[in-house]
Design a protein around this motif. Sequence first.
Motif, PDB file in Angstrom:
ATOM      1  N   SER A 172       0.922  -1.279   0.168  1.00  0.00           N
ATOM      2  CA  SER A 172       0.055  -0.002   0.145  1.00  0.00           C
ATOM      3  C   SER A 172       1.028   1.284   0.224  1.00  0.00           C
ATOM      4  CB  SER A 172      -1.040   0.020   1.291  1.00  0.00           C
ATOM      5  OG  SER A 172      -0.043   0.147   2.440  1.00  0.00           O
ATOM      6  N   ARG A 173       0.377   2.323  -0.336  1.00  0.00           N
ATOM      7  CA  ARG A 173       0.973   3.637  -0.419  1.00  0.00           C
ATOM      8  C   ARG A 173       1.730   3.836   1.035  1.00  0.00           C
ATOM      9  NH1 ARG A 173      -2.988   4.749  -4.196  1.00  0.00           N
ATOM     10  NH2 ARG A 173      -4.603   5.480  -2.463  1.00  0.00           N
ATOM     11  N   GLY A 174       0.596   3.985   2.077  1.00  0.00           N
ATOM     12  CA  GLY A 174       0.853   4.158   3.463  1.00  0.00           C
ATOM     13  C   GLY A 174       2.154   3.343   3.830  1.00  0.00           C
ATOM     14  N   ALA A 175       2.416   2.129   3.479  1.00  0.00           N
ATOM     15  CA  ALA A 175       3.287   1.215   3.863  1.00  0.00           C
ATOM     16  C   ALA A 175       4.730   1.813   3.014  1.00  0.00           C
ATOM     17  CB  ALA A 175       3.222  -0.156   3.374  1.00  0.00           C
ATOM     18  N   CYS A 176       4.600   2.102   1.934  1.00  0.00           N
ATOM     19  CA  CYS A 176       5.778   2.720   1.209  1.00  0.00           C
ATOM     20  C   CYS A 176       6.325   3.765   1.829  1.00  0.00           C
ATOM     21  CB  CYS A 176       5.339   3.071  -0.276  1.00  0.00           C
ATOM     22  SG  CYS A 176       5.152   1.698  -1.324  1.00  0.00           S
ATOM     23  N   ARG A 177       5.104   4.733   2.247  1.00  0.00           N
ATOM     24  CA  ARG A 177       5.827   6.096   2.946  1.00  0.00           C
ATOM     25  C   ARG A 177       6.590   5.801   4.183  1.00  0.00           C
ATOM     26  NH1 ARG A 177       0.331   7.615   1.765  1.00  0.00           N
ATOM     27  NH2 ARG A 177       0.082   8.794  -0.158  1.00  0.00           N
ATOM     28  N   HIS A 178       6.117   4.822   4.748  1.00  0.00           N
ATOM     29  CA  HIS A 178       6.956   4.600   5.955  1.00  0.00           C
ATOM     30  C   HIS A 178       8.232   3.731   5.827  1.00  0.00           C
ATOM     31  CE1 HIS A 178       3.194   5.115   8.400  1.00  0.00           C
ATOM     32  NE2 HIS A 178       3.789   5.012   9.455  1.00  0.00           N
ATOM     33  N   PHE A 179       8.153   2.852   5.030  1.00  0.00           N
ATOM     34  CA  PHE A 179       9.126   1.872   4.939  1.00  0.00           C
ATOM     35  C   PHE A 179      10.489   2.403   3.826  1.00  0.00           C
ATOM     36  CE2 PHE A 179       6.614  -1.088   6.666  1.00  0.00           C
ATOM     37  CZ  PHE A 179       7.441  -1.848   7.809  1.00  0.00           C
ATOM     38  N   TYR A 180      10.187   3.498   2.990  1.00  0.00           N
ATOM     39  CA  TYR A 180      11.029   3.965   2.445  1.00  0.00           C
ATOM     40  C   TYR A 180      12.105   4.640   3.305  1.00  0.00           C
ATOM     41  CZ  TYR A 180      13.536   7.847  -0.635  1.00  0.00           C
ATOM     42  OH  TYR A 180      14.481   8.525  -0.949  1.00  0.00           O
ATOM     43  N   TRP A 181      11.690   5.325   4.572  1.00  0.00           N
ATOM     44  CA  TRP A 181      12.583   5.727   5.617  1.00  0.00           C
ATOM     45  C   TRP A 181      12.838   4.936   6.531  1.00  0.00           C
ATOM     46  CZ3 TRP A 181      14.119  10.135   3.876  1.00  0.00           C
ATOM     47  CH2 TRP A 181      13.607  11.251   3.060  1.00  0.00           C
ATOM     48  N   VAL A 182      12.179   3.958   6.954  1.00  0.00           N
ATOM     49  CA  VAL A 182      12.588   2.823   7.744  1.00  0.00           C
ATOM     50  C   VAL A 182      13.792   2.250   7.364  1.00  0.00           C
ATOM     51  CG1 VAL A 182      11.864   0.385   8.690  1.00  0.00           C
ATOM     52  CG2 VAL A 182      10.224   2.234   8.770  1.00  0.00           C
ATOM     53  N   LEU A 183      13.994   1.738   6.036  1.00  0.00           N
ATOM     54  CA  LEU A 183      14.866   1.041   5.443  1.00  0.00           C
ATOM     55  C   LEU A 183      16.181   1.992   4.905  1.00  0.00           C
ATOM     56  CD1 LEU A 183      12.742  -1.669   3.310  1.00  0.00           C
ATOM     57  CD2 LEU A 183      14.053  -1.721   5.719  1.00  0.00           C
ATOM     58  N   TRP A 184      16.025   3.127   5.196  1.00  0.00           N
ATOM     59  CA  TRP A 184      17.042   4.004   4.608  1.00  0.00           C
ATOM     60  C   TRP A 184      18.466   3.779   4.924  1.00  0.00           C
ATOM     61  CZ3 TRP A 184      16.954   7.999   1.059  1.00  0.00           C
ATOM     62  CH2 TRP A 184      17.788   8.971   0.983  1.00  0.00           C
ATOM     63  N   GLY A 185      19.272   3.431   4.066  1.00  0.00           N
ATOM     64  CA  GLY A 185      20.699   3.066   4.575  1.00  0.00           C
ATOM     65  C   GLY A 185      20.794   1.870   5.159  1.00  0.00           C
ATOM     66  N   LEU A 186      19.878   1.111   5.035  1.00  0.00           N
ATOM     67  CA  LEU A 186      20.003  -0.471   5.466  1.00  0.00           C
ATOM     68  C   LEU A 186      20.207  -1.481   4.280  1.00  0.00           C
ATOM     69  CD1 LEU A 186      17.190  -0.737   8.159  1.00  0.00           C
ATOM     70  CD2 LEU A 186      19.776  -0.204   8.486  1.00  0.00           C
ATOM     71  N   LYS A 187      20.951  -2.327   4.619  1.00  0.00           N
ATOM     72  CA  LYS A 187      21.069  -3.363   3.200  1.00  0.00           C
ATOM     73  C   LYS A 187      19.758  -4.304   3.165  1.00  0.00           C
ATOM     74  CE  LYS A 187      25.032  -2.210   1.371  1.00  0.00           C
ATOM     75  NZ  LYS A 187      25.210  -1.735   0.053  1.00  0.00           N
ATOM     76  N   ILE A 188      18.814  -3.773   3.392  1.00  0.00           N
ATOM     77  CA  ILE A 188      17.442  -4.742   3.351  1.00  0.00           C
ATOM     78  C   ILE A 188      16.542  -4.049   2.128  1.00  0.00           C
ATOM     79  CG2 ILE A 188      15.533  -5.351   4.530  1.00  0.00           C
ATOM     80  CD1 ILE A 188      17.000  -4.859   7.071  1.00  0.00           C
ATOM     81  N   PRO A 189      16.363  -5.079   1.056  1.00  0.00           N
ATOM     82  CA  PRO A 189      15.584  -4.456   0.010  1.00  0.00           C
ATOM     83  C   PRO A 189      14.275  -4.331   0.416  1.00  0.00           C
ATOM     84  CG  PRO A 189      15.966  -6.726  -0.161  1.00  0.00           C
ATOM     85  CD  PRO A 189      16.690  -6.556   1.015  1.00  0.00           C
ATOM     86  N   MET A 190      13.431  -3.433  -0.459  1.00  0.00           N
ATOM     87  CA  MET A 190      11.988  -3.475  -0.399  1.00  0.00           C
ATOM     88  C   MET A 190      11.250  -3.408  -1.442  1.00  0.00           C
ATOM     89  SD  MET A 190      10.283   0.499   0.537  1.00  0.00           S
ATOM     90  CE  MET A 190       8.706   1.030  -0.216  1.00  0.00           C
ATOM     91  N   ILE A 191      10.461  -4.204  -1.667  1.00  0.00           N
ATOM     92  CA  ILE A 191       9.490  -4.661  -2.853  1.00  0.00           C
ATOM     93  C   ILE A 191       8.287  -4.086  -2.633  1.00  0.00           C
ATOM     94  CG2 ILE A 191       8.803  -6.330  -4.243  1.00  0.00           C
ATOM     95  CD1 ILE A 191      11.723  -6.384  -3.987  1.00  0.00           C
ATOM     96  N   THR A 192       7.363  -3.348  -3.711  1.00  0.00           N
ATOM     97  CA  THR A 192       6.306  -3.050  -3.431  1.00  0.00           C
ATOM     98  C   THR A 192       5.265  -3.465  -4.490  1.00  0.00           C
ATOM     99  OG1 THR A 192       7.028  -0.582  -2.916  1.00  0.00           O
ATOM    100  CG2 THR A 192       4.745  -0.851  -3.839  1.00  0.00           C
ATOM    101  N   THR A 193       4.152  -3.817  -4.137  1.00  0.00           N
ATOM    102  CA  THR A 193       3.097  -4.229  -5.115  1.00  0.00           C
ATOM    103  C   THR A 193       1.891  -3.279  -5.213  1.00  0.00           C
ATOM    104  OG1 THR A 193       3.561  -6.445  -4.743  1.00  0.00           O
ATOM    105  CG2 THR A 193       1.277  -5.958  -5.725  1.00  0.00           C
ATOM    106  N   LEU A 194       1.490  -2.738  -6.281  1.00  0.00           N
ATOM    107  CA  LEU A 194       0.522  -1.813  -6.490  1.00  0.00           C
ATOM    108  C   LEU A 194      -0.617  -2.237  -7.358  1.00  0.00           C
ATOM    109  CD1 LEU A 194       2.914   1.253  -7.474  1.00  0.00           C
ATOM    110  CD2 LEU A 194       1.938   0.831  -5.198  1.00  0.00           C
ATOM    111  N   HIS A 195      -1.870  -1.865  -6.754  1.00  0.00           N
ATOM    112  CA  HIS A 195      -3.002  -2.521  -7.514  1.00  0.00           C
ATOM    113  C   HIS A 195      -3.847  -1.467  -8.081  1.00  0.00           C
ATOM    114  CE1 HIS A 195      -2.878  -6.394  -5.142  1.00  0.00           C
ATOM    115  NE2 HIS A 195      -1.976  -5.515  -4.334  1.00  0.00           N
ATOM    116  N   GLY A 196      -3.410  -0.238  -8.070  1.00  0.00           N
ATOM    117  CA  GLY A 196      -4.197   0.747  -8.959  1.00  0.00           C
ATOM    118  C   GLY A 196      -3.469   2.159  -9.039  1.00  0.00           C
ATOM    119  N   PHE A 197      -4.187   3.022  -9.739  1.00  0.00           N
ATOM    120  CA  PHE A 197      -3.348   4.258 -10.037  1.00  0.00           C
ATOM    121  C   PHE A 197      -2.656   4.958  -8.847  1.00  0.00           C
ATOM    122  CE2 PHE A 197      -4.795   5.852 -14.422  1.00  0.00           C
ATOM    123  CZ  PHE A 197      -4.062   4.735 -15.042  1.00  0.00           C
TER     124      PHE A 197
END
Length: 604
Positions: free
Chosen positions: A83-108
């Motif tokens: 979800s968008r809300g999850a992206c807005r959080h985890f973009y900063w949660v994972l900043w500088g960490l060697k942990i990848p982030m995958i995003t699935t989007l279901h709409g515009f």
Amino acid sequence: MRILHALSQTELTGSEVYAYELSQLQVKEGCEVFVASDRLHKDFPGIYLQVRLSASGPRRITNILFLRRWIKQNSIDLVHCHSRGACRHFYWVLWGLKIPMITTLHGFQHSSFSKKLFDIYGDWVTVVSRKIRDQLVRDFHVNPHKIEVLPNPVTVVAGTAPADPQGAGHLTDHPAGRLAPRLALAGRASGPKGKRLLSLLRSQLATWRKLFPNLQVELYLSGLQESERQNLANAFTINVQGTVADLGGILRQCSVVVASGRIAVEALLQGTQVLVLGEAQYMGPIQQQNLVACFENNFGDVGPSEPIPFARVTEDLASLLRSNKPPDEALRRQLQEHFSSAKVVRRFFEIYRAAILLKRSPALSILMYHKVLPQTSNSPHRIFVTTQRFEQHLKFFKKHGFTALHFQDLSDFWWGRRPVREFPKKPVILTFDDGYRNNLTFALPLLEKYGVKATIFALADNSVTHNSWDEGDELLLTPQEIKALPPSLIEIGSHGLRHERLPGKSDTEILTDLTRSKSLLEGLIGRTVRVFAYPFGDIDERLPRLAEQSGYEFAVNTDRGPEFWAHDRWSLFRVNIFPEDGPFSLWKKTAKWYRGYYLRKRGH
């Protein structure tokens, strides 16, 4: 693998069902699954972390700090946002960490300044339809190479069409003693989807009752509050329900379902006719003629919102109810294949592995050599280096901490046969095209001296004994010489049967070249041939998929391919090496930024 799925929602959505399907299958494959969300409505496996990911302002900052500590403490390998809300959080949660982030989007995606300023979608983006991909590239300038279209994983077993030719399995007992057709409208209470279903009911319910006096109409809106449910039931005098446990079982008993997205797919797989009315478009009944369009807009949910054609909906509904036929069986099988959970989950595992490897080493330099000669040559294409220059290169790799890999090594890391922590921080793959005898005479002794691995792309047709595509008439390796090469240093890949351009050939001819050359070389060396090099570096849009279909794990280009190496294993970018390439040129061509620089310079 320890996977954290992240959602921001307060009611049941398709995103949650999507994440639930994935997590169920991932646990079966031995993964540890964690879920973070405001609320959950499905019984997820693993540990549930209740966090208000829909929050903004100071609350979001508090969440970010908490989640950053939690992820480190729990050794999470990868975060999958839904979800968008999850992206807005985890973009900063994972900043500088060697942990990848995958995003699935279901709409515009809604336009915002922050989305244009920051690519909040992480290392890899999967979308359920092509139109979402187009919007991300057009409006938010997301790198198209990191976006992949993957459908919803649907595990519903296709229902059996009614044995009764009158379709009695989709009819219910009516108080007057007649069999009543059953119509269900299903979607989510909040947002445009629910509003459009209610608008359709207000406009057409009276007409439907005139046309079909015994029609049983039902409305299913997930997230509907009890007070709202009662008000709607009284207003329409129909059966209205909120979130139900077995919606699939209900859909199976209906004559027609009006729905979109995932619900539309599930209903048709259950053997029920579907009218697609999404939050963006009305698509009509699902048929072969509109199936591609339905895929592209996720069955009506993606795209600019269009007015509901009320009269057309009623006309289509009447046609389906009067015909009372189940969906076309070939169409249902096609949907089963397209939405196969097993296929989607397999692809996600590949994406996860690729994302983890990219975090470990964003750049994988693959260098393309040809001839190694004791002195300069008159080659018009300058496809050689001297032994002095080649030794200079090998010294450069050693001095600057590069680790040479085979594609076999890459395969071991990709499929988890070797732990990711062993993947080198500065990998390089040396490749030699065509399989010249001078590779044996001049390159091999230097490779042995410095302990550097390399891959030679050989021709499989042993009637081709010399290079006829470049001046110099250089001899090629014989089958006996290829077989005798030390496998600890030299890996063999395929360069086709006779070094012929492939784009001008038919699919059948290309597959023959790819599979036959692989089989002949494997028979010769007694080992798996995992990689193919396209002759002349010449490809079209078919070749990567045909290489995959032929059983290759990797295929390499010449000066083309995605910016990040793991985004397409069958279109890997290689860098040409020329006779004048000294230490500075080699430093540039093996730099992390070089591939992106090269592609942008040429307008890709």
